[in-house]
Design an enzyme around this catalytic site. Sequence first.
Site, short mmCIF file in Angstrom:
data_model
loop_
_atom_site.label_atom_id
_atom_site.label_comp_id
_atom_site.label_asym_id
_atom_site.label_seq_id
_atom_site.Cartn_x
_atom_site.Cartn_y
_atom_site.Cartn_z
N ASP A 10 0.85 -1.20 0.00
CA ASP A 10 0.00 0.00 0.00
C ASP A 10 0.89 1.26 0.00
O ASP A 10 0.85 2.04 0.94
CB ASP A 10 -0.94 -0.01 1.21
CG ASP A 10 -0.22 -0.09 2.56
OD1 ASP A 10 0.94 -0.58 2.61
OD2 ASP A 10 -0.79 0.35 3.58
N HIS A 241 9.36 0.07 9.32
CA HIS A 241 8.42 -1.05 9.34
C HIS A 241 8.65 -2.01 8.17
O HIS A 241 9.18 -3.11 8.33
CB HIS A 241 6.98 -0.53 9.31
CG HIS A 241 6.60 0.25 10.52
ND1 HIS A 241 6.71 -0.23 11.80
CD2 HIS A 241 6.09 1.50 10.65
CE1 HIS A 241 6.28 0.66 12.67
NE2 HIS A 241 5.92 1.74 12.00
#
Length: 314
Positions: A10, A241
């Site tokens: 995303d 992340h």
Amino acid sequence: MARKIIIDTDPGVDDSMAIFFALVSPELDVIGLTSIFGNVRTPLATTNALRLLEIADRADIPVAQGALDPLTRPFEGPVPFVHGEDGQGELFLPDPDTQPLAIPAAQFIIEQLRAQPGEITLVPIGPLTNIALALRLEPRICEWVDEVVLMGGNALVPGNASPAAEANIRNDPEAADLVFGADWQVTMVGLDVTLRVHMTPADIAEYSTHGKPMSEHISRILPHYRRYFEANYDAQGIFVHDSSAIAYLLQPDLFQVRRWQMRVETAGIGRGKTLPATGGRILPAWADRPLVNVCVGVDGAAVVALEAERLRKA
Ligand code: BDR
Ligand code: CA
């Protein structure tokens, strides 16, 4: 031989870094990107995936667009305060010249796994809807996949999208519970480790000295993202992340792993919390579930250095 991976993504600032990190790593062969809502809505995630491949001079890699909404309810909406209105630090880049495939992400995943059984690792770094849809359409993908290495979840630490839950899992907990419960090897690279992979302001500044298109793009998109972290965490710089999942693929020895059965809370204020069966007695809700590799420790400085070294040499 390079390990074939499909990145489900995303993009997203940290997704962009992870995609570039994978593209410049000779141990990995990125055979496709699939898009999903999360940091932005799915159509913009698709556009950004195409843009990133053009920046990397890898427009030969196919992009398949994924689901518009989670399995059971509408998408709650993007997070422009983290990744920018455009998901790219508000650079508002021109449209890409390339187009996505005509088939949806779940179908692309199934077709690739069927055609190359045992050879492909799925690397989801966004909500798990596309992976769950693929599982529902063709449960045999469990037999065909090599491994699923995902960024998401929080086993023993608090959440980041709510006090309980990590953002990717909270965006589709039902999908995540299906993915953790399927009969395949899942490795979870979640907040337990990613919040210990810290890029300092000096680490970030170094990217602008590489003189390479991918590092240049990272330098341009990071300031917006960094402002979010510095306003919300007691640290300067950012936590890494999505690239941590790529680092796990390259050097799993940098991580400490525990193996637990995993469920995902789908109701109430804890919606999206990953719940590992850490206790001595396995309760019925966890019984008969496969063991998930859960990353619980990491050499964060080594992960940051590995990514910088790869992109510097790109
Ligand atoms: C995850 O959520 C997204 O904002 C990031 O791209 C990452 O995949 C971190 O919780
Ligand atoms: Ca992501």
